[in-house]
Design an enzyme around this catalytic site. Structure first.
Site, PDB file in Angstrom:
ATOM      1  N   TYR A 119       0.770   6.815 -10.761  1.00 17.72           N
ATOM      2  CA  TYR A 119       1.623   5.871 -10.033  1.00 17.72           C
ATOM      3  C   TYR A 119       1.845   6.375  -8.604  1.00 17.72           C
ATOM      4  O   TYR A 119       1.740   5.624  -7.628  1.00 17.72           O
ATOM      5  CB  TYR A 119       2.953   5.743 -10.780  1.00 17.72           C
ATOM      6  CG  TYR A 119       3.883   4.697 -10.240  1.00 17.72           C
ATOM      7  CD1 TYR A 119       3.862   3.396 -10.729  1.00 17.72           C
ATOM      8  CD2 TYR A 119       4.796   5.001  -9.249  1.00 17.72           C
ATOM      9  CE1 TYR A 119       4.723   2.433 -10.239  1.00 17.72           C
ATOM     10  CE2 TYR A 119       5.660   4.044  -8.750  1.00 17.72           C
ATOM     11  CZ  TYR A 119       5.621   2.769  -9.256  1.00 17.72           C
ATOM     12  OH  TYR A 119       6.467   1.810  -8.756  1.00 17.72           O
TER      13      TYR A 119
ATOM     14  N   ASP B 221       7.193  -8.283  -9.177  1.00 20.29           N
ATOM     15  CA  ASP B 221       7.306  -7.683 -10.517  1.00 20.29           C
ATOM     16  C   ASP B 221       8.773  -7.432 -10.865  1.00 20.29           C
ATOM     17  O   ASP B 221       9.119  -7.298 -12.043  1.00 20.29           O
ATOM     18  CB  ASP B 221       6.481  -6.390 -10.663  1.00 20.29           C
ATOM     19  CG  ASP B 221       6.651  -5.406  -9.535  1.00 20.29           C
ATOM     20  OD1 ASP B 221       7.005  -5.825  -8.414  1.00 20.29           O
ATOM     21  OD2 ASP B 221       6.418  -4.205  -9.751  1.00 20.29           O
TER      22      ASP B 221
ATOM     23  N   HIS C 258       9.377   0.684  -1.837  1.00 23.43           N
ATOM     24  CA  HIS C 258       8.017   0.697  -1.395  1.00 23.43           C
ATOM     25  C   HIS C 258       7.740  -0.361  -0.352  1.00 23.43           C
ATOM     26  O   HIS C 258       6.674  -0.372   0.281  1.00 23.43           O
ATOM     27  CB  HIS C 258       7.211   0.562  -2.705  1.00 23.43           C
ATOM     28  CG  HIS C 258       6.013  -0.196  -2.853  1.00 23.43           C
ATOM     29  ND1 HIS C 258       5.804  -1.217  -3.736  1.00 23.43           N
ATOM     30  CD2 HIS C 258       4.845  -0.027  -2.207  1.00 23.43           C
ATOM     31  CE1 HIS C 258       4.603  -1.649  -3.680  1.00 23.43           C
ATOM     32  NE2 HIS C 258       3.996  -0.968  -2.767  1.00 23.43           N
TER      33      HIS C 258
ATOM     34  N   HIS D  53      -2.424  -5.578  -9.130  1.00 19.85           N
ATOM     35  CA  HIS D  53      -3.077  -5.764  -7.828  1.00 19.85           C
ATOM     36  C   HIS D  53      -4.095  -4.659  -7.520  1.00 19.85           C
ATOM     37  O   HIS D  53      -4.054  -3.997  -6.492  1.00 19.85           O
ATOM     38  CB  HIS D  53      -2.086  -6.005  -6.682  1.00 19.85           C
ATOM     39  CG  HIS D  53      -0.954  -5.023  -6.511  1.00 19.85           C
ATOM     40  ND1 HIS D  53      -1.143  -3.680  -6.383  1.00 19.85           N
ATOM     41  CD2 HIS D  53       0.388  -5.212  -6.418  1.00 19.85           C
ATOM     42  CE1 HIS D  53       0.021  -3.071  -6.207  1.00 19.85           C
ATOM     43  NE2 HIS D  53       0.965  -3.993  -6.255  1.00 19.85           N
TER      44      HIS D  53
ATOM     45  N   HIS E  64       9.997   1.029 -13.459  1.00 18.44           N
ATOM     46  CA  HIS E  64       8.845   1.033 -14.368  1.00 18.44           C
ATOM     47  C   HIS E  64       8.894   2.306 -15.215  1.00 18.44           C
ATOM     48  O   HIS E  64       9.187   3.387 -14.692  1.00 18.44           O
ATOM     49  CB  HIS E  64       7.519   1.066 -13.592  1.00 18.44           C
ATOM     50  CG  HIS E  64       7.288  -0.092 -12.673  1.00 18.44           C
ATOM     51  ND1 HIS E  64       6.922  -1.331 -13.115  1.00 18.44           N
ATOM     52  CD2 HIS E  64       7.343  -0.177 -11.325  1.00 18.44           C
ATOM     53  CE1 HIS E  64       6.766  -2.145 -12.075  1.00 18.44           C
ATOM     54  NE2 HIS E  64       7.019  -1.471 -10.977  1.00 18.44           N
TER      55      HIS E  64
ATOM     56  N   ASP F 238      11.288   1.514  -7.561  1.00 19.59           N
ATOM     57  CA  ASP F 238       9.923   2.017  -7.812  1.00 19.59           C
ATOM     58  C   ASP F 238       9.840   3.552  -7.819  1.00 19.59           C
ATOM     59  O   ASP F 238       8.922   4.132  -8.413  1.00 19.59           O
ATOM     60  CB  ASP F 238       8.963   1.496  -6.734  1.00 19.59           C
ATOM     61  CG  ASP F 238       8.494   0.070  -6.994  1.00 19.59           C
ATOM     62  OD1 ASP F 238       8.657  -0.421  -8.126  1.00 19.59           O
ATOM     63  OD2 ASP F 238       7.966  -0.550  -6.060  1.00 19.59           O
TER      64      ASP F 238
ATOM     65  N   GLU G  60       9.607  -7.327  -4.399  1.00 20.05           N
ATOM     66  CA  GLU G  60       8.257  -7.511  -4.952  1.00 20.05           C
ATOM     67  C   GLU G  60       8.375  -8.268  -6.277  1.00 20.05           C
ATOM     68  O   GLU G  60       9.289  -8.017  -7.075  1.00 20.05           O
ATOM     69  CB  GLU G  60       7.545  -6.162  -5.137  1.00 20.05           C
ATOM     70  CG  GLU G  60       6.060  -6.368  -5.409  1.00 20.05           C
ATOM     71  CD  GLU G  60       5.191  -5.128  -5.238  1.00 20.05           C
ATOM     72  OE1 GLU G  60       5.726  -4.009  -5.109  1.00 20.05           O
ATOM     73  OE2 GLU G  60       3.944  -5.294  -5.242  1.00 20.05           O
TER      74      GLU G  60
ATOM     75  N   HIS H 226      14.636  -4.811  -4.807  1.00 19.96           N
ATOM     76  CA  HIS H 226      13.281  -4.848  -4.238  1.00 19.96           C
ATOM     77  C   HIS H 226      12.717  -6.245  -4.486  1.00 19.96           C
ATOM     78  O   HIS H 226      12.779  -6.741  -5.619  1.00 19.96           O
ATOM     79  CB  HIS H 226      12.464  -3.764  -4.959  1.00 19.96           C
ATOM     80  CG  HIS H 226      11.050  -3.606  -4.535  1.00 19.96           C
ATOM     81  ND1 HIS H 226      10.552  -4.036  -3.327  1.00 19.96           N
ATOM     82  CD2 HIS H 226       9.990  -3.023  -5.182  1.00 19.96           C
ATOM     83  CE1 HIS H 226       9.264  -3.725  -3.251  1.00 19.96           C
ATOM     84  NE2 HIS H 226       8.899  -3.125  -4.368  1.00 19.96           N
TER      85      HIS H 226
HETATM   86 FE1  FEO Z   1       6.960  -2.323  -5.431  1.00 22.21          FE
HETATM   87 FE2  FEO Z   1       7.233  -2.289  -8.883  1.00 22.21          FE
HETATM   88  O1  FEO Z   1       7.210  -3.025  -7.162  1.00 22.21           O
END
Ligand code: FEO
Length: 396
Positions: A192, A82, A145, A23, A223, A164, A80, A78
């Site tokens: 990041y 991903d 996040h 994004h 990640h 995250d 999101e 989370h």
């Molecule tokens: Fe806030 Fe890796 O997602």
């Protein structure tokens, strides 16, 4: 590839080597979506999933350790996509499993997916889940996040699945920090932080303070690599980045049409270079916003240059400043500059952005008609000295 964190706890995620855009974040070293399988004596839990297109890889990785039918809990830290993107596929593959998340996450998941047939187990701050000799404990980490974010702690192993927080967009065959190139890991952790975490620095610092009350042998983010040998380094870095701690560094970035603003930028750099500080010059044609905000995060002072185009600033500069404004780097000294043809607007508009960042302005916009003369260039050099002086004053 070693995927075992501790006995019966495995990484089962997906390494996304080719991804280059997240994004708008330019992920030049790719990324990974980390999911973890935790097997207790009686129950099995999956912590998070992967992006939707990679659900089959997740299932294959899990199947190497236990049949999907054995999974009792699908923990969502989370929402999101991903990390939650493969929840529909996993719920379909494990119809007996409960989806474990907090109330806000349940709501977020229901807005992303058809959750009508899902069996939810909603957990609250500090609540625990017994897997048989192993205990999962959940802690809310609001705005780290997203509002529903939480982390999961494996009590007996002193292992935190930190979501995250402490992540890096970094594709590698190494799963652990002490197997990877630490210079690359820390660079990607910094990038990041600058691009994902910076806006939420205060809630992340508050969450870190709460989580540091836990005993931690290992920290496994969503990640990048897992921290088992260098956790103190990333923690110290977070403490510095959290306050956008300035270093002895000056950044000058510019857009140019016919090289006038470039000449001004180079004069600014000459002034800053009179001091014993790091000075970096970026033409926005040659640098992306992801790298630029990472450089700005720990600079002491910066200047941005743009000519006036159609009574405004250059579109590339507008894009960069808009991106930076969203992330709110704090405590910088700055000024703007640039050339114009018949009406000066660009440098003035750029200054409005600097005010929105909360910068301390070192001088009014420096402008010149068409091309800079010697006096204008000297004005740029003098302003550059102000940048250098500000950076030199920072304690090492
Ligand atoms: Fe806030 Fe890796 O997602």
């Amino acid at each position: 590839m070693n995927t075992e964190l501790v006995k019966q706890v495995h990484w089962v995620g997906y390494v996304d080597w080719p991804v280059r855009d997240f994004h708008g974040y330019q992920t030049k070293r790719g990324s990974s979506y980390n999911a973890y399988l935790v097997q207790g004596a009686e129950k099995v839990a999956l912590i998070d999933t992967v992006k939707a297109p990679y659900a089959d890889y997740l299932k294959q990785n899990i199947a190497a350790h236990c049949p999907l039918s054995k999974i009792d809990y699908l923990v969502c830290n989370h929402a999101e996509p991903d990390h939650s993107g493969s929840f529909p596929a996993m719920v379909a593959a494990c119809p007996q499993a409960e989806v474990v998340c907090n109330a806000k996450c349940k709501d977020a998941l229901s807005r992303h997916y058809d959750t009508s047939g899902w069996k939810f187990r909603v957990v609250k701050e500090g609540e625990t889940l017994d897997l048989g000799g192993r205990t999962l404990q959940f802690f809310d980490t609001v705005m780290c996040h997203w509002p529903e974010s939480m982390v999961t702690y494996l009590v007996e192993e002193e292992l935190l699945f930190s979501m995250d927080i402490f992540g890096q967009h970094y594709a590698t065959y190494c799963r652990f920090d002490d197997e990877a190139n630490m210079a690359e890991v820390m660079q990607e952790a910094k990038t990041y932080y600058a691009n994902i975490v910076l806006l939420y620095a205060k809630p992340v610092a508050a969450a870190a303070k709460k989580l540091l009350g836990l005993k931690l042998k290992m920290v496994a983010p969503s990640h990048g690599v897992i921290w088992r040998s260098h956790f103190q380094e990333i923690l110290n870095a977070y403490l510095a980045w959290h306050v956008s701690k300035p270093t002895k560094k000056v950044i000058v970035f510019y857009s140019t049409m016919w090289q006038s603003t470039r000449q001004m930028a180079e004069a600014v750099v000459r002034g800053a270079n009179e001091f014993d500080v790091q000075v970096k010059l970026f033409d926005l044609k040659a640098v992306g916003d992801t790298e630029l905000i990472t450089e700005l995060m720990d600079c002491a002072a910066f200047a941005c240059g743009t000519p006036t185009l159609n009574q405004s600033l250059m579109p590339r500069m507008a894009a960069a400043l808009t991106y930076i404004r969203g992330l709110k780097p704090a405590g910088k000294k700055a000024f703007s500059f640039g050339s114009f043809g018949w009406a000066s607007k660009g440098a003035e508009e750029a200054q409005e952005y600097l005010k929105a960042f909360g910068c301390e302005l070192l001088c009014a916009p420096i402008t010149c008609k068409f091309a800079p003369d010697a006096a204008t260039l000297e004005q740029c050099v003098e302003a550059g000295r102000a940048l250098g002086r500000a950076a030199a004053a920072i304690e090492a």
